[in-house]
Scaffold this active site. Structure first.
Site, PDB file in Angstrom:
ATOM      1  N   TYR A  32      35.996  41.319  47.533  1.00  0.00           N
ATOM      2  CA  TYR A  32      35.825  42.766  47.572  1.00  0.00           C
ATOM      3  C   TYR A  32      35.801  43.294  46.130  1.00  0.00           C
ATOM      4  O   TYR A  32      36.605  44.131  45.729  1.00  0.00           O
ATOM      5  CB  TYR A  32      36.916  43.451  48.403  1.00  0.00           C
ATOM      6  CG  TYR A  32      36.400  44.710  49.089  1.00  0.00           C
ATOM      7  CD1 TYR A  32      35.536  44.614  50.164  1.00  0.00           C
ATOM      8  CD2 TYR A  32      36.758  45.969  48.637  1.00  0.00           C
ATOM      9  CE1 TYR A  32      35.047  45.738  50.783  1.00  0.00           C
ATOM     10  CE2 TYR A  32      36.258  47.109  49.253  1.00  0.00           C
ATOM     11  CZ  TYR A  32      35.400  46.990  50.320  1.00  0.00           C
ATOM     12  OH  TYR A  32      34.898  48.121  50.930  1.00  0.00           O
ATOM     13  N   LEU A  33      34.858  42.770  45.388  1.00  0.00           N
ATOM     14  CA  LEU A  33      34.843  42.930  43.934  1.00  0.00           C
ATOM     15  C   LEU A  33      34.475  44.346  43.509  1.00  0.00           C
ATOM     16  O   LEU A  33      33.679  45.029  44.164  1.00  0.00           O
ATOM     17  CB  LEU A  33      33.860  41.932  43.323  1.00  0.00           C
ATOM     18  CG  LEU A  33      34.079  40.462  43.696  1.00  0.00           C
ATOM     19  CD1 LEU A  33      33.057  39.576  42.994  1.00  0.00           C
ATOM     20  CD2 LEU A  33      35.495  40.013  43.375  1.00  0.00           C
ATOM     21  N   HIS A  34      35.067  44.765  42.393  1.00  0.00           N
ATOM     22  CA  HIS A  34      34.806  46.085  41.823  1.00  0.00           C
ATOM     23  C   HIS A  34      34.597  45.942  40.309  1.00  0.00           C
ATOM     24  O   HIS A  34      34.501  44.819  39.789  1.00  0.00           O
ATOM     25  CB  HIS A  34      35.942  47.055  42.152  1.00  0.00           C
ATOM     26  CG  HIS A  34      37.310  46.516  41.831  1.00  0.00           C
ATOM     27  ND1 HIS A  34      37.744  46.272  40.544  1.00  0.00           N
ATOM     28  CD2 HIS A  34      38.351  46.169  42.641  1.00  0.00           C
ATOM     29  CE1 HIS A  34      38.976  45.811  40.562  1.00  0.00           C
ATOM     30  NE2 HIS A  34      39.377  45.737  41.820  1.00  0.00           N
ATOM     31  N   HIS A  37      36.858  43.528  38.379  1.00  0.00           N
ATOM     32  CA  HIS A  37      36.444  42.129  38.464  1.00  0.00           C
ATOM     33  C   HIS A  37      35.209  41.875  37.600  1.00  0.00           C
ATOM     34  O   HIS A  37      35.107  40.837  36.931  1.00  0.00           O
ATOM     35  CB  HIS A  37      36.113  41.763  39.914  1.00  0.00           C
ATOM     36  CG  HIS A  37      37.265  41.864  40.859  1.00  0.00           C
ATOM     37  ND1 HIS A  37      37.352  42.851  41.818  1.00  0.00           N
ATOM     38  CD2 HIS A  37      38.383  41.116  40.992  1.00  0.00           C
ATOM     39  CE1 HIS A  37      38.458  42.684  42.515  1.00  0.00           C
ATOM     40  NE2 HIS A  37      39.117  41.645  42.038  1.00  0.00           N
ATOM     41  N   GLY A 146      43.119  39.752  35.295  1.00  0.00           N
ATOM     42  CA  GLY A 146      43.283  41.138  34.880  1.00  0.00           C
ATOM     43  C   GLY A 146      44.734  41.471  34.580  1.00  0.00           C
ATOM     44  O   GLY A 146      45.658  40.967  35.227  1.00  0.00           O
ATOM     45  N   ASP A 149      47.537  43.010  37.235  1.00  0.00           N
ATOM     46  CA  ASP A 149      48.517  42.108  37.839  1.00  0.00           C
ATOM     47  C   ASP A 149      49.286  41.407  36.714  1.00  0.00           C
ATOM     48  O   ASP A 149      49.169  40.200  36.511  1.00  0.00           O
ATOM     49  CB  ASP A 149      47.808  41.090  38.726  1.00  0.00           C
ATOM     50  CG  ASP A 149      47.097  41.749  39.893  1.00  0.00           C
ATOM     51  OD1 ASP A 149      47.784  42.317  40.764  1.00  0.00           O
ATOM     52  OD2 ASP A 149      45.859  41.708  39.931  1.00  0.00           O
ATOM     53  N   LYS A 183      41.578  50.468  39.083  1.00  0.00           N
ATOM     54  CA  LYS A 183      40.703  49.951  40.127  1.00  0.00           C
ATOM     55  C   LYS A 183      41.406  48.836  40.886  1.00  0.00           C
ATOM     56  O   LYS A 183      42.034  47.958  40.307  1.00  0.00           O
ATOM     57  CB  LYS A 183      39.394  49.441  39.517  1.00  0.00           C
ATOM     58  CG  LYS A 183      38.459  50.565  39.080  1.00  0.00           C
ATOM     59  CD  LYS A 183      37.151  50.033  38.561  1.00  0.00           C
ATOM     60  CE  LYS A 183      36.191  51.158  38.169  1.00  0.00           C
ATOM     61  NZ  LYS A 183      35.605  51.842  39.331  1.00  0.00           N
ATOM     62  N   SER A 184      41.304  48.895  42.214  1.00  0.00           N
ATOM     63  CA  SER A 184      41.950  47.911  43.077  1.00  0.00           C
ATOM     64  C   SER A 184      41.194  47.850  44.397  1.00  0.00           C
ATOM     65  O   SER A 184      40.716  48.879  44.894  1.00  0.00           O
ATOM     66  CB  SER A 184      43.406  48.300  43.339  1.00  0.00           C
ATOM     67  OG  SER A 184      43.972  47.504  44.366  1.00  0.00           O
ATOM     68  N   SER A 185      41.096  46.651  44.957  1.00  0.00           N
ATOM     69  CA  SER A 185      40.470  46.524  46.270  1.00  0.00           C
ATOM     70  C   SER A 185      41.231  47.316  47.318  1.00  0.00           C
ATOM     71  O   SER A 185      40.653  47.811  48.290  1.00  0.00           O
ATOM     72  CB  SER A 185      40.421  45.043  46.676  1.00  0.00           C
ATOM     73  OG  SER A 185      39.673  44.300  45.740  1.00  0.00           O
TER      74      SER A 185
END
Length: 279
Positions: A32-34, A37, A146, A149, A183-185
């Site tokens: 579920y890349l953004h 990523h 990233g 995390d 940004k996060s899934s």
């Protein structure tokens, strides 16, 4: 660009790359890349001859009441993003391919027990196990993670050192929305009201960082300032707010470098994390 589901097929391709003397970069993801990523993939493409993006929602890092089943997945959108960024392969295995009657796990003590480890006690065993497996499958020269995390990045660096993986671990900056939200899934879980409320995370961290810039040296005061700012938001429930040494993740009483100020906050039912690091 290829989508590979099978470990043996991926290994055969990488073996041929190695015969040609090519360097390999790995970007481990849960899909579920953004744009966050993509920033990792962009850097990997710049620094390596070939790039593998793993796209695997790893069941072993989810607790029994967490969101494994509902975690967002979209391999077609992921493939489009990876191809546009210049990745060579998406490794998208099934759980049965990665865990075929597996009895072995990778466990780490101490730095996995604080921060997210307090409320997610099995999480980092799952992370260390799957990342070790990916390292052994892909045998990359460099792997990209990233800084959102931040505890995970610290844990992976320690694991690589402890287990003598010959891999360079690259930490990449947090990518944010225009209004500051990291940004996060999991941002997709937020309804419009919650999405607006989630801005309290980046707002509180920015306030804490500014107080440090102004000369505040008491770590407890910084934690209190950040916590009070978050608590102004009715939809927010704090999991933790901590200021720790970024080398060992031990709590600080006085602000000193390297500093990690990390937070985890529930907005409604969605748990979000964010942080800032002062090297």
């Amino acid at each position: 660009m290829q989508i590979i589901k099978n470990i043996s097929e991926l290994r055969a391709i990488i073996k041929n790359w190695r015969k040609d003397g090519l360097s390999v970069g790995l970007v481990p993801t849960m899909g579920y890349l953004h744009e966050g990523h993509k920033s990792l993939i962009d850097r990997a493409v710049k620094e390596n001859d070939r790039v593998v993006v793993s796209d695997f929602v790893n069941p072993t890092q989810f607790g029994p009441n967490e969101d494994f089943e509902s975690y967002p997945r979209d391999i077609n959108a992921d493939a489009a993003l990876c191809e546009s960024a210049g990745a060579d392969i998406i490794f998208n295995p099934e759980a049965e391919e990665m865990y075929d009657d597996a009895l072995t796990t990778v466990n780490m003590t101490d730095i996995t027990e604080g921060l997210c480890g307090k409320t997610r006690p099995t999480h980092f065993s799952g992370v260390c196990t799957v990342v070790s497996k990916l390292f052994n499958i892909v045998t990359p020269d460099r792997a990209y993670f990233g800084q959102k995390d931040a505890q995970q990045l610290c844990v992976i660096r320690k694991m690589v050192k402890d287990l003598n993986f010959d891999i360079e671990i690259i930490g990449c900056p947090i990518v944010r929305e225009g209004d500051g939200l990291a940004k996060s899934s999991r941002n997709t879980y937020l309804n419009p009201e919650e999405r607006k409320a989630a801005l309290c995370l980046s707002r509180a961290l920015q306030l804490g960082k500014s107080k440090i810039s102004d000369g505040e040296e008491n770590a407890d005061k910084i934690v209190k300032i950040i916590s009070e700012e978050i608590q102004k938001e009715p939809l927010a429930k704090i999991d933790y707010v901590e200021a720790v040494n970024y080398n060992n993740l031990k709590p600080l009483s006085k602000i000193e470098k390297p500093l990690l100020c990390a937070i985890a906050v529930y907005i409604g039912k969605t748990r979000l994390i964010d942080n800032f690091i002062i090297e």
